[in-house]
Enzyme design. Structure first.
Site, PDB file in Angstrom:
ATOM      1  CG  ASP A 200      -2.177   0.820   0.979  1.00 11.96           C
ATOM      2  OD1 ASP A 200      -3.191   0.606   1.657  1.00 11.96           O
ATOM      3  OD2 ASP A 200      -2.130   1.715   0.107  1.00 11.96           O
TER       4      ASP A 200
HETATM    5  C1  GLC Z   1      -4.297   4.261  -0.117  1.00 10.71           C
HETATM    6  C2  GLC Z   1      -5.224   3.163   0.351  1.00 10.71           C
HETATM    7  C3  GLC Z   1      -5.436   2.055  -0.640  1.00 10.71           C
HETATM    8  C4  GLC Z   1      -5.370   2.609  -2.048  1.00 10.71           C
HETATM    9  C5  GLC Z   1      -3.962   3.106  -2.286  1.00 10.71           C
HETATM   10  C6  GLC Z   1      -3.803   3.735  -3.673  1.00 10.71           C
HETATM   11  O1  GLC Z   1      -3.445   4.612   0.922  1.00 10.71           O
HETATM   12  O2  GLC Z   1      -4.905   2.558   1.602  1.00 10.71           O
HETATM   13  O3  GLC Z   1      -6.720   1.461  -0.353  1.00 10.71           O
HETATM   14  O4  GLC Z   1      -5.691   1.584  -2.974  1.00 10.71           O
HETATM   15  O5  GLC Z   1      -3.547   4.031  -1.297  1.00 10.71           O
HETATM   16  O6  GLC Z   1      -4.590   4.868  -3.784  1.00 10.71           O
END
Ligand code: GLC
Length: 733
Positions: free
Chosen positions: A292
């Site tokens: 993430d």
């Molecule tokens: C964010 C979220 C995740 C998302 C990613 C890309 O921090 O936790 O759910 O898909 O970043 O945007």
């Protein structure tokens, strides 16, 4: 050819695919990815630096979905330092970026474009918690299919969805992004969304790669505070949190996103247990795992990595194949391989998985296949997509209370009041993809005005209340789950004026409505219903759509009851005797929730017969009682008659729960194991039957093997977890 999609009401009594360690059987297996020979050819040609480049994912500068931004992604791509880009789309823009990757780098490996398309891309559907309250699995799958078609037409090949995080934490803002508290319902939904996104061929120009997130147990942060510590037994984790992730993998999902939280003291971003042992070894997952946003770097703050290089080493060796936004892999992987701290074999393992997915998406055949501006125009925000969105939004709404004020009569004078009556922006909710407020045709107030005369002095009021859309979603936890006090006061003042008030709620989490429920004449939970949500609310309020939604998450009476959910344990001192002291209860609040899991009213009423288990019975040992018996791998059928006892047609979700009365570990008082959505005309009676088998009775026994245990069981059937009729049976090996 567009799949004809009917809002068919279909039977769902499919046993969920549970995570099944220790050699016990799993009903399905992860998708096998075709090894493309061009991947091996590429790996042979790639330098160490080019291999590392394929493990790097950066964001464009279009939008921010995390704590940091970096500029220069085009230079990184041109230099072969970056193989994937998130938060960028349109056919034209992705074509230009793809051109740089394909024509200005040594090997011309195409870029993978990802984005959070979690409840629609241009046509926005209800937030995921709302969708889950429809219990309409085919409709949920169709919403993902439409989202994929619109996203793929805009140059995207990858969505960061389905979010499979089970949660019983209403303080947690991201409960809005998931499918509620139940692993069985959540499993069916995550599998349906995976099928919707990926279809039967990832290389088609209207399918995209799904991404199972957030792996794992992100929905159980202590105190409901986002990113906070998660700690639970392996047993509880595997039975109540893991199944939806596995169901998505078994449905063919080919990417997974690690979660920010630690689990059992180890940050998920470096959890060999999660990524290698469970995901890749036990489940046979052949796709790739992405971090993430800056999740690899955050292991330094977790106190698990000494520095960025150590974080990169831990993550790569734990099975994390791609780094979103930390740049830890870009900065350190080459040296880590040269020093032997990360083997080149491990790096090749990651790069091979990533390149095989790019091949499966057709990008090695035609890197520009998703970059067609004409198709982008033709396929997004179509009338058909908007019509589906309107119907689906209405289906996601839950009628929590109704003393008869709803449905409203067309033509009667209505007052439309409240801070959320005129909003269009809030209808889209969080993570609204490429949804634009300009594309929202009507607020709730606009839509009601189109149906009926509106006057502030009218005696009947539609009062639209709720949370602003950014009070849920990421980094949006609250210590209160109440409505803003001024909204409750407005409701009370209207009642003091003698008004009849139907409350419509726009919110993204279970709320404490204990005070509002005393004053409101009706409460319609509309969630954030999406692009067509204004019209969908009016359709329900005026009865053009008879509400059929059922809560996928419990609404407590008070935050003090949380965590509160339907699969609770009985304890040694269950609260049975109202005046007893030494029983599990509160001094200041009932144990029961305000609105239970599975609750949802209709404009008609349904009557259930007592469940019947036809067939032979046997005497229960040591008693003179007889009971139906389920033997070994056999099955039992339980039947119930459901009658529409009202005056309008309606759709009811008939729910099946099971309780194992005695186990080698304590068992929940009820667990959802099946449901069937049926539409009945006034007066119509239908027999609904469910097939019970030993898989439904299985759990992680005291020795952590998966399977059933002999003994007595109860089966409960009804229209809500707290409104059921029961029958009993025995299970014998
Ligand atoms: C964010 C979220 C995740 C998302 C990613 C890309 O921090 O936790 O759910 O898909 O970043 O945007």
């Amino acid at each position: 050819m567009r799949r004809a999609f009917l809002f068919a009401v279909v039977a769902f009594a499919v046993a969920a695919c549970a995570g099944t360690p220790n050699g016990s059987r799993s009903r399905a297996r992860a998708a096998r990815i075709k090894e493309d020979p061009r991947v091996d050819e590429l790996l042979k040609k790639m330098t160490l630096e080019e291999k590392v480049g394929q493990t790097v994912l950066f964001t464009s500068d279009w939008t921010v979905t995390g704590p940091s931004m970096r500029s220069g992604y085009l230079e990184d791509i041109k230099a072969g330092r970056c193989g994937a880009l998130l938060n960028a789309y349109t056919a034209d823009f992705t074509r230009e970026v793809q051109r740089v990757a394909v024509e200005e780098t040594r090997l011309g490996i195409p870029i993978l474009f990802g984005y959070d398309v979690i409840h629609g891309f241009r046509t926005i559907f209800p937030i995921n918690l709302g969708m889950s309250c429809s219990w309409d699995i085919p409709a949920i799958e169709e919403s993902a299919r439409i989202a994929a078609e619109e996203a793929a037409a805009a140059g995207l090949q990858w969505t960061y969805s389905p979010m499979c995080d089970i949660s019983v934490e209403p303080r947690w803002g991201r409960i809005s992004e998931g499918s509620g508290e139940d692993p069985y319902l959540g499993s069916l939904i995550s599998a349906a969304m995976t099928r919707g996104y990926q279809g039967d061929d990832l290389s088609k120009d209207n399918t995209i790669l799904a991404c199972v997130k957030h792996f794992a147990a992100y929905g159980a942060p202590q105190a409901g505070r986002d990113y906070n510590t998660v700690d639970m037994s392996e047993r509880w984790f595997r039975e109540f949190y893991l199944p939806p992730y596995k169901a998505a993998i078994d449905a063919g999902a080919l990417s997974v996103m690690a979660s920010f939280n630690e689990l059992d003291g180890v940050p998920a971003h470096a959890s060999n247990h999660l990524m290698n042992e469970i995901l890749k070894d036990e489940w046979g997952f052949e796709g790739f795992v992405v971090s993430d946003y800056t999740g690899i770097n955050e292991m330094i703050m977790h106190g698990y990595a000494a520095d960025e290089s150590h974080a990169a080493e831990l993550s790569m060796n734990a099975g994390l194949d791609m780094d979103m936004m930390s740049a830890a892999y870009m900065n350190h992987l080459t040296d880590l391989v040269k020093s032997g701290k990360v083997s080149e074999k491990t790096l090749d393992h990651a790069v091979r998985r990533i390149l095989n997915i790019k091949a499966a998406l057709g990008l090695l055949d035609d890197p520009y296949k998703y970059c067609d501006p004409q198709r982008e125009k033709e396929r997004t925000l179509t009338e058909e997509n908007k019509a589906f969105a309107r119907q689906f939004a209405a289906e996601s709404m839950v009628l929590l209370k109704n003393n008869g004020v709803l449905p409203l009569k067309k033509g009667e004078k209505i007052a439309v009041l409240g801070p959320m009556a005129a909003t269009k922006d809030d209808l889209l909710g969080s993570w609204r993809g490429a949804g634009q407020v300009e594309a929202v045709p009507a607020s709730i107030e606009d839509a009601i005005k189109e149906v009926t005369p509106v006057a502030a002095s009218a005696s009947k009021v539609v009062l639209v209340l709720g949370e602003p859309w950014d009070w849920t979603g990421e980094a949006a936890s609250r210590t209160s789950i109440n409505l803003p006090v001024e909204q409750t006061e407005l409701l009370k003042s209207l009642k003091k004026q003698g008004k009849t008030v139907a409350v419509v709620l726009l919110n993204g989490r279970p709320l404490d409505l204990s005070e509002e429920s005393e004053y409101a004449d009706a409460i319609l939970e509309a969630w954030y219903p999406g692009t067509m949500g204004g019209y969908a609310v009016a359709d329900v309020l005026f009865g053009d759509c008879n509400p059929s939604g059922k809560l996928s998450v419990t609404f407590p009476r008070d935050l003090g009851q949380v965590p509160i959910y339907h699969y609770a344990k009985n304890t040694g001192r269950p609260y049975i005797h109202p005046d007893a002291k030494y029983e599990s209860r509160y001094l200041d609040c009932p144990n029961e929730p305000l609105y239970a899991f599975g609750h949802g009213l209709s404009y008609t009423t349904f009557e259930y017969s007592a469940p019947v288990i036809p067939g032979s019975t046997s005497v229960i040992p040591g008693t003179d009682r007889e009971s139906p018996v389920l033997k070994g791998d056999g099955t039992l059928t339980v039947k119930v008659k459901v009658t529409n006892t009202g005056s309008v047609a309606g759709t009811e979700t008939v729910q099946l729960y099971i309780r194992d009365l005695v186990g080698s570990v304590t068992r929940p008082v009820k667990q959802l194991k099946g449901f069937e959505r049926i539409t009945l005309q006034p007066g119509e009676c239908r027999e609904v039957s469910f097939t019970i088998d030993s898989e439904m009775l299985s759990f992680y026994r005291q020795d952590m093997t998966w399977g059933p245990e002999p003994g007595d069981f109860k089966v409960f059937i009804g229209g809500a977890s707290d409104n059921v009729k029961e029958a009993s049976f025995r299970y014998e090996i």
